[in-house]
Design a protein around this motif. Structure first.
Motif, mmCIF file in Angstrom:
data_model
loop_
_atom_site.group_PDB
_atom_site.id
_atom_site.type_symbol
_atom_site.label_atom_id
_atom_site.label_comp_id
_atom_site.label_asym_id
_atom_site.label_seq_id
_atom_site.Cartn_x
_atom_site.Cartn_y
_atom_site.Cartn_z
ATOM 1 N N ILE A 176 0.832 -1.209 0.000
ATOM 2 C CA ILE A 176 0.000 0.000 0.000
ATOM 3 C C ILE A 176 0.865 1.256 0.000
ATOM 4 O O ILE A 176 0.587 2.220 -0.736
ATOM 5 N N LYS A 177 1.925 1.269 0.787
ATOM 6 C CA LYS A 177 2.818 2.429 0.836
ATOM 7 C C LYS A 177 3.432 2.719 -0.531
ATOM 8 O O LYS A 177 3.472 3.879 -0.978
ATOM 9 N N GLU A 178 3.883 1.676 -1.215
ATOM 10 C CA GLU A 178 4.511 1.872 -2.521
ATOM 11 C C GLU A 178 3.479 2.276 -3.583
ATOM 12 O O GLU A 178 3.786 3.074 -4.474
ATOM 13 N N LEU A 179 2.276 1.748 -3.496
ATOM 14 C CA LEU A 179 1.222 2.165 -4.429
ATOM 15 C C LEU A 179 0.926 3.659 -4.274
ATOM 16 O O LEU A 179 0.813 4.386 -5.262
ATOM 17 N N GLU A 180 0.796 4.096 -3.039
ATOM 18 C CA GLU A 180 0.545 5.512 -2.783
ATOM 19 C C GLU A 180 1.709 6.362 -3.282
ATOM 20 O O GLU A 180 1.499 7.428 -3.894
ATOM 21 N N GLY A 181 2.929 5.909 -3.055
ATOM 22 C CA GLY A 181 4.101 6.654 -3.478
ATOM 23 C C GLY A 181 4.222 6.786 -4.982
ATOM 24 O O GLY A 181 4.855 7.729 -5.482
ATOM 25 N N CYS A 182 3.630 5.849 -5.715
ATOM 26 C CA CYS A 182 3.677 5.888 -7.182
ATOM 27 C C CYS A 182 2.481 6.609 -7.788
ATOM 28 O O CYS A 182 2.348 6.656 -9.023
ATOM 29 N N GLY A 183 1.623 7.178 -6.940
ATOM 30 C CA GLY A 183 0.534 8.003 -7.448
ATOM 31 C C GLY A 183 -0.813 7.326 -7.564
ATOM 32 O O GLY A 183 -1.765 7.928 -8.083
ATOM 33 N N PHE A 184 -0.944 6.094 -7.071
ATOM 34 C CA PHE A 184 -2.240 5.420 -7.133
ATOM 35 C C PHE A 184 -3.127 5.883 -5.983
ATOM 36 O O PHE A 184 -2.651 6.313 -4.926
ATOM 37 N N ASN A 185 -4.432 5.795 -6.187
ATOM 38 C CA ASN A 185 -5.396 6.174 -5.157
ATOM 39 C C ASN A 185 -6.515 5.145 -5.086
ATOM 40 O O ASN A 185 -6.489 4.139 -5.783
ATOM 41 N N SER A 186 -7.488 5.413 -4.219
ATOM 42 C CA SER A 186 -8.635 4.509 -4.029
ATOM 43 C C SER A 186 -8.171 3.073 -3.796
ATOM 44 O O SER A 186 -8.713 2.116 -4.370
ATOM 45 N N ILE A 187 -7.177 2.915 -2.952
ATOM 46 C CA ILE A 187 -6.571 1.602 -2.727
ATOM 47 C C ILE A 187 -7.446 0.766 -1.794
ATOM 48 O O ILE A 187 -7.865 1.227 -0.734
ATOM 49 N N GLU A 188 -7.724 -0.446 -2.225
ATOM 50 C CA GLU A 188 -8.513 -1.397 -1.445
ATOM 51 C C GLU A 188 -7.712 -2.679 -1.237
ATOM 52 O O GLU A 188 -6.895 -3.053 -2.070
ATOM 53 N N LYS A 189 -8.010 -3.344 -0.142
ATOM 54 C CA LYS A 189 -7.385 -4.632 0.155
ATOM 55 C C LYS A 189 -8.491 -5.673 0.333
ATOM 56 O O LYS A 189 -9.463 -5.439 1.050
ATOM 57 N N HIS A 190 -8.321 -6.820 -0.308
ATOM 58 C CA HIS A 190 -9.306 -7.896 -0.228
ATOM 59 C C HIS A 190 -8.596 -9.217 0.059
ATOM 60 O O HIS A 190 -7.432 -9.396 -0.294
ATOM 61 N N THR A 191 -9.308 -10.134 0.681
ATOM 62 C CA THR A 191 -8.808 -11.478 0.912
ATOM 63 C C THR A 191 -9.587 -12.462 0.054
ATOM 64 O O THR A 191 -10.814 -12.381 -0.038
ATOM 65 N N LEU A 192 -8.862 -13.373 -0.583
ATOM 66 C CA LEU A 192 -9.498 -14.370 -1.446
ATOM 67 C C LEU A 192 -8.967 -15.761 -1.108
ATOM 68 O O LEU A 192 -7.764 -15.996 -1.125
ATOM 69 N N TRP A 193 -9.884 -16.650 -0.776
ATOM 70 C CA TRP A 193 -9.544 -18.074 -0.738
ATOM 71 C C TRP A 193 -9.836 -18.617 -2.138
ATOM 72 O O TRP A 193 -10.982 -18.805 -2.513
ATOM 73 N N GLU A 194 -8.781 -18.820 -2.896
ATOM 74 C CA GLU A 194 -8.947 -19.277 -4.280
ATOM 75 C C GLU A 194 -8.771 -20.784 -4.365
ATOM 76 O O GLU A 194 -7.757 -21.327 -3.917
ATOM 77 N N VAL A 195 -9.769 -21.442 -4.922
ATOM 78 C CA VAL A 195 -9.650 -22.882 -5.154
ATOM 79 C C VAL A 195 -8.619 -23.098 -6.251
ATOM 80 O O VAL A 195 -8.777 -22.638 -7.379
ATOM 81 N N ARG A 196 -7.559 -23.774 -5.884
ATOM 82 C CA ARG A 196 -6.488 -24.018 -6.838
ATOM 83 C C ARG A 196 -6.796 -25.210 -7.727
ATOM 84 O O ARG A 196 -6.610 -25.176 -8.934
ATOM 85 N N GLN A 197 -7.278 -26.273 -7.094
ATOM 86 C CA GLN A 197 -7.531 -27.499 -7.840
ATOM 87 C C GLN A 197 -8.429 -28.403 -7.016
ATOM 88 O O GLN A 197 -8.323 -28.453 -5.787
ATOM 89 N N VAL A 198 -9.312 -29.107 -7.687
ATOM 90 C CA VAL A 198 -10.077 -30.173 -7.049
ATOM 91 C C VAL A 198 -9.466 -31.494 -7.510
ATOM 92 O O VAL A 198 -9.529 -31.839 -8.687
ATOM 93 N N HIS A 199 -8.832 -32.192 -6.579
ATOM 94 C CA HIS A 199 -8.164 -33.452 -6.905
ATOM 95 C C HIS A 199 -9.150 -34.597 -6.679
ATOM 96 O O HIS A 199 -9.596 -34.826 -5.552
ATOM 97 N N LYS A 200 -9.481 -35.295 -7.734
ATOM 98 C CA LYS A 200 -10.489 -36.349 -7.639
ATOM 99 C C LYS A 200 -10.036 -37.497 -6.747
ATOM 100 O O LYS A 200 -10.867 -38.197 -6.156
ATOM 101 N N THR A 201 -8.738 -37.704 -6.668
ATOM 102 C CA THR A 201 -8.188 -38.721 -5.768
ATOM 103 C C THR A 201 -6.943 -38.158 -5.091
ATOM 104 O O THR A 201 -6.306 -37.229 -5.595
ATOM 105 N N LYS A 202 -6.573 -38.764 -3.965
ATOM 106 C CA LYS A 202 -5.344 -38.343 -3.297
ATOM 107 C C LYS A 202 -4.136 -38.632 -4.177
ATOM 108 O O LYS A 202 -3.155 -37.884 -4.165
#
Length: 256
Positions: A176-202
């Motif tokens: 966030i600090k570096e984004l602000e320093g480079c001139g970006f605004n309206s900065i938001e932070k989100h958390t995502l649990w992303e499903v990487r893969q569904v393994h049909k078997t172990k």
């Protein structure tokens, strides 16, 4: 991991972006007009394809590796509106103010400094353009292992991997600090649990781990250590089917 070695060419083409990812990113850009997007650090173009599938008319995948771009081109063969460009995230060689959206997924942890990368993104975006960054913070990485969070087992089996992982990750405050320093605004932070893969078997999960597919941290292990890790995970996971592997990520959204 050597992204320029032909042995790793297909490491980042073996899956598609999950529906949870598509829904999250569709929501993040819903109120913006996006006609041209860049996927910087595109690898094998898993997420380049996803951006196109979200309805963005023109998507350019950018990567510094010829090997990755060859795989990406093959992965997107026959798809309209997608092209590829060889360039570094710090100096892409693309025109200023030439896109409405930049995605950088799983790129930041390869960069010792963020400012050059963010400055280049700011240069490339048109006014009002959106910068979406997805990576793991140290807190994201070190969650306990479980059948849903496979990566956690890496660090309980080999604690030195945790040190490698945390040393290469940036904190959210730093981003966030570096984004602000480079001139970006309206900065938001989100958390995502992303499903990487569904393994049909172990067995399919263990084979995926053996191949080190899409998991650059595993390239820090010797072959015998990888064998030990796979056996450790085999012992830890008692379910045999439909293992839904997810990773926790942090997403930062910023506007030029």
């Amino acid at each position: 991991m050597d992204f320029h070695h032909t042995k790793n060419k297909w490491s980042y083409t073996q899956r598609n972006a999950n529906v949870t990812w598509i829904r999250t990113y569709t929501s993040l850009i819903r109120n913006h007009s996006i006609k041209q997007a860049l996927d910087i650090g595109c690898g094998g173009a898993i997420y380049t394809k996803a951006l196109a599938e979200m309805g963005i008319p023109f998507v350019t995948g950018v990567d510094s590796s010829e090997v990755m771009l060859e795989a990406a081109t093959e992965n997107c063969r026959g798809r309209k509106g997608i092209r590829f460009h060889k360039g570094d995230a710090l100096v892409t060689g693309l025109a200023s103010a030439s896109c409405d959206l930049i995605l950088e997924r799983a790129l930041l942890h390869h960069l010792p400094e963020l400012q050059p990368c963010f400055s280049e993104a700011h240069r490339l975006l048109r006014h009002g353009g959106v910068f979406l960054i997805q990576d793991r913070t140290p807190e994201d990485c070190l969650l306990p292992g479980s059948p849903e969070h496979i990566r956690g087992y890496f660090f309980s089996c080999f604690p030195r991997l945790a040190e490698i992982e945390t040393n290469r990750r940036h904190t959210s405050a730093q981003v966030i600090k570096e984004l602000e320093g480079c001139g970006f605004n309206s900065i938001e932070k989100h958390t995502l649990w992303e499903v990487r893969q569904v393994h049909k078997t172990k067995e399919k999960l263990l084979a995926d781990l053996h191949a080190r597919l899409g998991r650059s941290i595993l390239h820090a292990l010797e072959d015998d250590e990888l064998e030990k890790l796979v056996q450790y995970i085999d012992d830890c996971i008692t379910v045999e089917r439909d293992i839904v592997e997810s990773d926790r990520w942090t997403i930062w959204k910023a506007v030029k």
